[in-house]
Design an enzyme around this catalytic site. Structure first.
Site, PDB file in Angstrom:
ATOM      1  N   ASP A   1     -11.216   2.163   3.683  1.00  0.00           N
ATOM      2  CA  ASP A   1     -11.501   0.728   3.535  1.00  0.00           C
ATOM      3  C   ASP A   1     -12.976   0.491   3.213  1.00  0.00           C
ATOM      4  OD1 ASP A   1      -9.495  -1.196   3.663  1.00  0.00           O
ATOM      5  OD2 ASP A   1      -9.298  -1.047   5.846  1.00  0.00           O
TER       6      ASP A   1
ATOM      7  N   LYS B   1       0.841  -1.202   0.000  1.00  0.00           N
ATOM      8  CA  LYS B   1       0.000   0.000   0.000  1.00  0.00           C
ATOM      9  C   LYS B   1       0.881   1.259   0.000  1.00  0.00           C
ATOM     10  CE  LYS B   1      -3.731  -2.549   2.216  1.00  0.00           C
ATOM     11  NZ  LYS B   1      -4.502  -2.916   3.412  1.00  0.00           N
TER      12      LYS B   1
ATOM     13  N   GLN C   1      -5.173  -1.920   9.643  1.00  0.00           N
ATOM     14  CA  GLN C   1      -4.906  -3.188   8.972  1.00  0.00           C
ATOM     15  C   GLN C   1      -5.466  -4.353   9.793  1.00  0.00           C
ATOM     16  OE1 GLN C   1      -3.696  -3.445   5.917  1.00  0.00           O
ATOM     17  NE2 GLN C   1      -3.673  -5.677   5.890  1.00  0.00           N
TER      18      GLN C   1
HETATM   19  N1  GUN Z   1      -6.396  -7.245   5.687  1.00  0.00           N
HETATM   20  C1  GUN Z   1      -6.555  -7.956   4.553  1.00  0.00           C
HETATM   21  N2  GUN Z   1      -7.200  -7.226   3.630  1.00  0.00           N
HETATM   22  C2  GUN Z   1      -7.451  -6.026   4.196  1.00  0.00           C
HETATM   23  C3  GUN Z   1      -8.091  -4.836   3.715  1.00  0.00           C
HETATM   24  O1  GUN Z   1      -8.575  -4.723   2.588  1.00  0.00           O
HETATM   25  N3  GUN Z   1      -8.128  -3.802   4.605  1.00  0.00           N
HETATM   26  C4  GUN Z   1      -7.636  -3.899   5.855  1.00  0.00           C
HETATM   27  N4  GUN Z   1      -7.747  -2.843   6.656  1.00  0.00           N
HETATM   28  N5  GUN Z   1      -7.040  -4.979   6.321  1.00  0.00           N
HETATM   29  C5  GUN Z   1      -6.952  -6.034   5.479  1.00  0.00           C
END
Ligand code: GUN
Length: 290
Positions: free
Chosen positions: A120, A53, A97
């Site tokens: 998200d 990211k 996350q």
């Molecule tokens: N963990 C795995 N996929 C995601 C996601 O799309 N967002 C977040 N915040 N955590 C994750």
């Protein structure tokens, strides 16, 4: 190997290319889009995702801040961190996350994030808007990335039978809503752990979305000839022939390529799309807060 491969990497690159001028325009106005990522503990897969990211932010000129918190931190301190980021006008997107350490209430934390900064798309307000068919909210990144991929691959959905395997808050449930909403118009079934005859139901699908988290569970006998298959799974499978000691496997077995008309690969399918949609939400958040 008959199936056409739906290249998530290329689709994500085209989305990033369309975001770049919007980022540049914001920067010209003196506003640098800024994403904050909170990561609690040392889950190795989470650190890999967060790094990906950050790299996407770097490519686009989006500022990113990683807030690293120890796994044994008090829940209240995580809450305080979210509140601080909510109140910081230079931060446009906040992401916590997942997974959080055992015992920490993920939904409670998500619902503390200001809905306009919830890149998200997991906040009750954003998920609620999705249910209402209100397009002013931020959409969850993986399901909206799947919709973009299907459009990019010119897959028509209207009146088609779509089956989603998995009913998670993050993927399966919002995916079913997006596929069935006005404009997409698929007829959707959700298959989950209590479903009877899942294989039979999946075999009726024109479009099959696997988001179950079980490596290679979906095999060719689950697939209607000519179906389009999107594999959301990213599973680590022990493999001592690899340097890291594991390989990445999707939820879909390779033999599906013999039956499906198109399939998304793992890696290089949904993963890059999730990140591209996160970037898209971050840019949109910055524009809305401008
Ligand atoms: N963990 C795995 N996929 C995601 C996601 O799309 N967002 C977040 N915040 N955590 C994750």
């Amino acid at each position: 190997m008959g199936a056409h491969i739906i290249d998530g990497k290329a689709c994500a690159a085209s989305i990033e290319a369309s975001l770049k001028p919007r980022v540049n325009q914001l920067i010209t106005k003196g506003l640098n889009p800024h994403l904050a990522v909170i990561i609690v503990g040392d889950d190795p897969a989470s650190h890999v995702y967060v790094r990906a990211k950050e790299r996407a932010c770097e490519r686009l000129g989006i500022k990113s801040t990683k807030v690293l918190l120890p796994g044994d931190i008090d829940f209240q301190q995580v809450i305080d961190q979210v509140i601080q980021l909510n109140n910081d006008p230079t931060i446009h997107g906040i992401l916590v996350q997942s997974p959080l350490p055992k015992g920490m209430d993920e939904v409670a934390i998500t619902d503390l994030i200001s809905p306009v900064k919830d890149v998200d798309g997991f906040h009750a307000s954003n998920l609620g808007k999705l249910v209402q068919g209100d397009s002013s909210g931020l959409l969850p990144c993986t399901p909206s990335g799947v919709m973009e991929m299907l459009e990019w691959a010119s897959v028509s959905l209207s009146g088609k039978r779509a089956v989603v395997i998995g009913r998670s808050r993050i993927v399966g449930m919002p995916q079913a809503l997006l596929l069935s909403q006005k404009g997409a118009d698929a007829t959707v079934t959700i298959v989950h752990s209590r479903t009877q005859n899942p294989e039979e139901i999946c075999r009726e699908a024109d479009i099959l979305i696997a988001a179950v988290g079980v490596p290679e569970m979906v095999t060719s006998s689950w697939i209607k000839p000519g179906a389009v298959v999107i594999d959301v799974g990213v599973n680590r499978v022990e493999d001592n022939s690899k340097e890291k000691g594991y390989r990445l496997a999707g939820d879909v077995h390779h033999d599906v390529c013999e039956v499906a008309s198109a399939i998304s690969p793992v890696p290089g399918g949904v993963g890059p799309m999730t990140i591209a949609m996160l970037m898209s939400n971050t840019v949109r958040s910055a524009e809305l807060q401008n």
